[in-house]
Each structure stands twice: as C-alpha cells, then as structure tokens.
Write a protein that holds these residues in place. Sequence first.
Motif, PDB file in Angstrom:
ATOM      1  N   SER A 103      -5.202  35.254 -25.244  1.00 16.11           N
ATOM      2  CA  SER A 103      -5.186  34.508 -26.492  1.00 16.11           C
ATOM      3  C   SER A 103      -4.319  33.259 -26.328  1.00 16.11           C
ATOM      4  N   LEU A 104      -4.975  32.096 -26.408  1.00 18.82           N
ATOM      5  CA  LEU A 104      -4.246  30.824 -26.327  1.00 18.82           C
ATOM      6  C   LEU A 104      -3.883  30.433 -27.754  1.00 18.82           C
ATOM      7  N   SER A 105      -2.608  30.445 -28.070  1.00 18.92           N
ATOM      8  CA  SER A 105      -2.194  30.310 -29.467  1.00 18.92           C
ATOM      9  C   SER A 105      -1.674  28.922 -29.837  1.00 18.92           C
ATOM     10  N   ALA A 106      -1.353  28.113 -28.844  1.00 11.02           N
ATOM     11  CA  ALA A 106      -0.836  26.770 -29.141  1.00 11.02           C
ATOM     12  C   ALA A 106      -1.086  25.850 -27.958  1.00 11.02           C
ATOM     13  N   LEU A 107      -1.114  24.558 -28.245  1.00 13.26           N
ATOM     14  CA  LEU A 107      -1.145  23.540 -27.191  1.00 13.26           C
ATOM     15  C   LEU A 107       0.161  22.765 -27.293  1.00 13.26           C
ATOM     16  N   GLY A 115       0.122  21.827 -21.781  1.00 14.03           N
ATOM     17  CA  GLY A 115      -0.232  23.217 -21.504  1.00 14.03           C
ATOM     18  C   GLY A 115      -0.673  23.954 -22.751  1.00 14.03           C
ATOM     19  N   ALA A 116      -1.141  25.190 -22.531  1.00 12.75           N
ATOM     20  CA  ALA A 116      -1.513  26.062 -23.643  1.00 12.75           C
ATOM     21  C   ALA A 116      -0.578  27.269 -23.613  1.00 12.75           C
ATOM     22  N   ARG A 117      -0.034  27.621 -24.762  1.00  7.77           N
ATOM     23  CA  ARG A 117       0.794  28.813 -24.839  1.00  7.77           C
ATOM     24  C   ARG A 117      -0.118  30.039 -24.865  1.00  7.77           C
ATOM     25  N   VAL A 118       0.254  31.091 -24.149  1.00 10.79           N
ATOM     26  CA  VAL A 118      -0.521  32.325 -24.135  1.00 10.79           C
ATOM     27  C   VAL A 118       0.287  33.404 -24.847  1.00 10.79           C
ATOM     28  N   SER A 119      -0.321  34.041 -25.858  1.00 10.39           N
ATOM     29  CA  SER A 119       0.346  35.141 -26.550  1.00 10.39           C
ATOM     30  C   SER A 119      -0.129  36.446 -25.930  1.00 10.39           C
ATOM     31  N   ALA A 147       4.727  32.548 -21.029  1.00 15.19           N
ATOM     32  CA  ALA A 147       3.313  32.635 -20.618  1.00 15.19           C
ATOM     33  C   ALA A 147       2.528  31.409 -21.088  1.00 15.19           C
ATOM     34  N   HIS A 148       1.814  30.786 -20.157  1.00 14.86           N
ATOM     35  CA  HIS A 148       1.115  29.535 -20.465  1.00 14.86           C
ATOM     36  C   HIS A 148       0.032  29.274 -19.428  1.00 14.86           C
ATOM     37  N   LEU A 198      -2.335  26.588 -32.989  1.00 14.18           N
ATOM     38  CA  LEU A 198      -3.765  26.643 -33.295  1.00 14.18           C
ATOM     39  C   LEU A 198      -4.047  27.540 -34.499  1.00 14.18           C
ATOM     40  N   ARG A 199      -4.839  27.034 -35.407  1.00 12.49           N
ATOM     41  CA  ARG A 199      -5.265  27.813 -36.585  1.00 12.49           C
ATOM     42  C   ARG A 199      -6.037  29.047 -36.120  1.00 12.49           C
ATOM     43  N   GLU A 200      -6.979  28.809 -35.207  1.00  5.89           N
ATOM     44  CA  GLU A 200      -7.751  29.889 -34.582  1.00  5.89           C
ATOM     45  C   GLU A 200      -7.364  29.936 -33.112  1.00  5.89           C
ATOM     46  N   PRO A 201      -6.659  30.978 -32.668  1.00  6.29           N
ATOM     47  CA  PRO A 201      -6.351  31.045 -31.240  1.00  6.29           C
ATOM     48  C   PRO A 201      -7.650  31.020 -30.423  1.00  6.29           C
ATOM     49  N   ILE A 202      -7.579  30.450 -29.225  1.00  5.82           N
ATOM     50  CA  ILE A 202      -8.747  30.454 -28.337  1.00  5.82           C
ATOM     51  C   ILE A 202      -8.693  31.740 -27.528  1.00  5.82           C
TER      52      ILE A 202
END
Length: 213
Positions: A103-107, A115-119, A147-148, A198-202
Amino acid sequence: GSLEEMSLPLYFGWFLLSSIQDKVRCTSMDFLKTLDTLEAFKKHLIDFTGKAEKEVDLEQYFQAKGTLHCTTMFCNYGKAEGAKEYAQNPAVKDLYGSAFELSLSALFVTPRTVGARVSLSEEQLLLWPADAEKAAESAPLPLGSRAHVTLGCAEGVEPLQTGLDLLEILALPNGELIEEMELGSLTYYGEGRWLLALREPICTPACFSSFYD
Ligand code: 2AM
C-alpha cells in the motif's frame, strides 16, 4: 569472503509488478507536474535552485533508477551489518518468492529525492529489519516508518537518501497544510520537503525477492 557470504544479494525487497510500475510512475509524474505549477511551490523554489528567480522542471530534475521496489534489507552481498542474520530469519526464508500487496500511502519530494511511502501490514513487518529506523536523528519512529519506493533522485544523489528524507519528514511535528488536491492533501515541511498524503492509497502487487547486480 566465503561462498556463503558471496551468495547474499545486494538487497532484499518487494518488487512491484511491472504493469503497476508504469501506473506509479505516471501518478508521480502527474504530481510533480502539478506541484511545479503551484504558487506555494514557486514561493519556496529557492530550496531547489539555490536562486530565487530560477525556474525548475521537476520532471527533468529527478532521474529514475531501475525497477521500482521497496528495499527491506540492504545486504551489500553480505558486507552490511546484520545481512547474514536477516537472510537466515525464518520469515525471510518462508516468504521468499511470495506475492504481497503493498500500500503506497503518500508521495514525497525533497530537493534530493522523490519517493512513495509504503504502509506495511503486520505480516509485511515480519520482513522489516528491527533497526531500519535507527538512522533517524529524531526520537525513535515506529517500525516500518522508513518503508518507501524510490521514484527518482536528483543528480549525484544515491537512492539510500530517499529513506532518510522520509524519516526526516516523519520526525517533524507538523507541516503547513497547503491545499487539498485531487490526489490528496499536500503539506509543506520546510527546506523543500513536500508530502502528499494520498486520498486513495495505491495498492500494488509485489513479489518479495532479492536483487543481485
Ligand atoms: P532505496 O531503497 O532508498 O531505493 C540498491 O542501492 C538499493 O538498496 C536501492 O534501492 C537503495 O535505496 C538501497 N540502499 C542502498 N544503500 C542502502 C543502505 N545503506 N541502507 C538501506 N538501503 C540502501
């Protein structure tokens, strides 16, 4: 070194499915394009350029680095501290080659990296080294904070920097909420540090594996 040391990889991590890599790259490019045009970003351009009036094209500013992945453990072929112990961890052995959903929760963007933050989920945290957050200069951050996925680095910057930039942002008490964008809410943390929650995590399928150069 011994044969056993030789057989350790450069790093272990989750490797994003290639079709999703394009989607993630597009999302990050869209974000950079939008960020570039915001008045709030232009106000702080000096963080990126060193000069107030100079323009910056963020899409050109960062260089992409290989396949998109989330490093769990940098082993440096066994030379990194704790590499052997990590490779022998039962969770690492059992889950090697398995599919996960990341789940990528933020950029986030800094003058050095994007980068993208990973939850991470509970199960994913089993693969996370206990001391990864030790690099933070602040009070200790929760396990998995670092995690990213590195999406790009400025010229001359090593990918290792992306996780450090993320830790630095997460250690800051509160940023300045700049605006609600279509993708989510954008916060400024000073010194050219931006985070888009991100509103919707990727959600992306990813394989837990290792990389040898
Ligand atoms: P990254 O995880 O931030 O992208 C190969 O260099 C990979 O290992 C890259 O993905 C890189 O950064 C990561 N890496 C390199 N050196 C590292 C270190 N000392 N600690 C953690 N990760 C590292």
